[in-house]
Design a protein around this motif. Sequence first.
Motif, mmCIF file in Angstrom:
data_model
loop_
_atom_site.group_PDB
_atom_site.id
_atom_site.type_symbol
_atom_site.label_atom_id
_atom_site.label_comp_id
_atom_site.label_asym_id
_atom_site.label_seq_id
_atom_site.Cartn_x
_atom_site.Cartn_y
_atom_site.Cartn_z
ATOM 1 N N ILE A 39 -5.432 -3.815 1.762
ATOM 2 C CA ILE A 39 -5.267 -3.006 2.868
ATOM 3 C C ILE A 39 -5.562 -3.678 4.268
ATOM 4 O O ILE A 39 -6.760 -4.316 4.168
ATOM 5 C CB ILE A 39 -5.847 -1.419 2.845
ATOM 6 C CG1 ILE A 39 -7.231 -1.443 2.517
ATOM 7 C CG2 ILE A 39 -5.056 -0.571 2.004
ATOM 8 C CD1 ILE A 39 -7.879 -0.352 2.840
ATOM 9 N N ALA B 116 0.705 -1.183 0.177
ATOM 10 C CA ALA B 116 -0.045 0.060 -0.047
ATOM 11 C C ALA B 116 0.741 1.385 0.036
ATOM 12 O O ALA B 116 0.173 2.288 -0.090
ATOM 13 C CB ALA B 116 -0.923 0.143 1.226
ATOM 14 N N HIS C 13 -3.749 0.289 7.654
ATOM 15 C CA HIS C 13 -3.892 1.313 6.882
ATOM 16 C C HIS C 13 -4.900 2.156 6.912
ATOM 17 O O HIS C 13 -4.714 3.745 6.724
ATOM 18 C CB HIS C 13 -3.749 0.393 5.304
ATOM 19 C CG HIS C 13 -2.353 -0.259 5.159
ATOM 20 N ND1 HIS C 13 -2.798 -1.611 4.808
ATOM 21 C CD2 HIS C 13 -1.136 0.099 5.293
ATOM 22 C CE1 HIS C 13 -1.471 -2.189 4.722
ATOM 23 N NE2 HIS C 13 -0.552 -1.041 4.815
ATOM 24 N N PRO D 25 -8.230 2.912 -2.584
ATOM 25 C CA PRO D 25 -7.079 2.321 -1.908
ATOM 26 C C PRO D 25 -6.758 0.876 -2.484
ATOM 27 O O PRO D 25 -7.838 0.261 -3.098
ATOM 28 C CB PRO D 25 -7.278 2.055 -0.494
ATOM 29 C CG PRO D 25 -8.911 1.941 -0.379
ATOM 30 C CD PRO D 25 -9.274 3.119 -1.488
ATOM 31 N N PRO D 26 -5.645 0.408 -2.262
ATOM 32 C CA PRO D 26 -5.370 -1.019 -2.815
ATOM 33 C C PRO D 26 -6.332 -2.066 -2.044
ATOM 34 O O PRO D 26 -6.673 -1.690 -0.787
ATOM 35 C CB PRO D 26 -3.968 -1.400 -2.611
ATOM 36 C CG PRO D 26 -3.406 -0.371 -1.579
ATOM 37 C CD PRO D 26 -4.133 0.658 -1.691
ATOM 38 N N GLY E 160 -1.992 -4.039 -4.972
ATOM 39 C CA GLY E 160 -1.022 -3.325 -4.224
ATOM 40 C C GLY E 160 0.371 -3.177 -5.305
ATOM 41 O O GLY E 160 0.022 -3.658 -6.348
#
Length: 401
Positions: A381, A36, A385, A377-378, A59
């Motif tokens: 996570i 991440a 995170h 976000p990836p 990611g």
Amino acid sequence: MNTTQTELDHTIELYQQHVMTTYGRARVEFERGEGAYLWDSEGRRYLDFLVGIGVNGVGHCHPAVVEAIQKQAARLIHTSNLYYIAQQAEVAEILCRQAGMDKVFLCNSGTEANEAAIKICRKRGRAMRPDKTVLIVAEGSFHGRSYGALSLTAQEKYQTPFAPLVPDVRIVPWNDPQALWDAVDDRACGIFLEPIQGEMGVRPASVEFLQSARQAADEHAALLVFDEIQTGCGRTGDYFAYQGYGVIPDIISIAKAMGGGVPIGACAARGEAAEILQPGDHGTTYGGGPLACSAAAAALRVIENEDLPGNARRMGATFREGLEALRSKFGHLEVRGRGLMLAMVLAKPVAKDVAGLALEDGLIINAIGADVLRFLPPLIITQEHVTEALQKLNCALESVA
Ligand SMILES: Cc1ncc(COP(=O)(O)O)c(C=O)c1O
């Protein structure tokens, strides 16, 4: 000024001289990524809640994707679609199984996936009657920048400078099932919709809107196309967003997360729609090549094996809860989206300032329009995170309050 700054200045100078200014760029160059996180040329670490605009779903530099690329690069990089490519067959099998589709056409980007979908709709339509060429799209849509895809992108700022566009496109208001129903007639060959409009600020479609599209397509023998380029491959908590809506399209366009960071796209179709394109109708020199497909097969296996849609659902719920708390603390307007495709609508047009402050603090998020923050976000996570992102976002929001 240290050495790296000088190098970045040199890069910026070369950009000014030799790179067309199609993007406004932040003054950062990322050199390395893992999971991440990204690291810039000065060694600063950033938590990446944008991942290349939704691309690095598994990611950054996922070991399985890196290994697949390295191995394939050493064996064979490119042949062509005049021959069989085992890696292409593998990607096609995984996508069809996960998407509930029969066949795919592999290409190099989301835009190209939509171009293939347009051609399927038009070819099928014209075979039924010569004027069955109308494509229905929604206001605020984003389907890409080539002439076909741009013509389906119902936003003036993208279209006006490049008119005239591809003809026979009808625009319907977003999330208005009746208006959509009324706009579709027997001249319609395809209805293109994003289950969640990403570039318009993460606006989810209502179930009724997608149902109306399905019914109108059936009633008038048109194809229903869902653009899942941003929503697909686990991001919304389902493998494909349409599965969460229970409305089944005839065609899905896929790209972004399917390649683990490598450029690739796919137009996936079922039933009759999967048989429309025949030799000579459509093609691509690079599309579905061994290198990109090795990366995509690895990324798609990770998404399956690590149940990333499940993680997107779980982490999406806790991130959303945190965003809701910040929204109410600072008096902002709305948190919307599904899974790990989320946005916060701000009460003031300060999204760019917030994203800039977050970047300075080591958090990458995206301002989309003046008052919307987008989070992609990836899908790998963890709670840590999420906590880190919320802390940094809290600081940025506090600074503009
Ligand atoms: C929903 C949607 N469709 C199409 C595209 C275009 O994809 P690409 O940039 O890979 O051509 C995008 C890119 O952001 C997108 O979000």
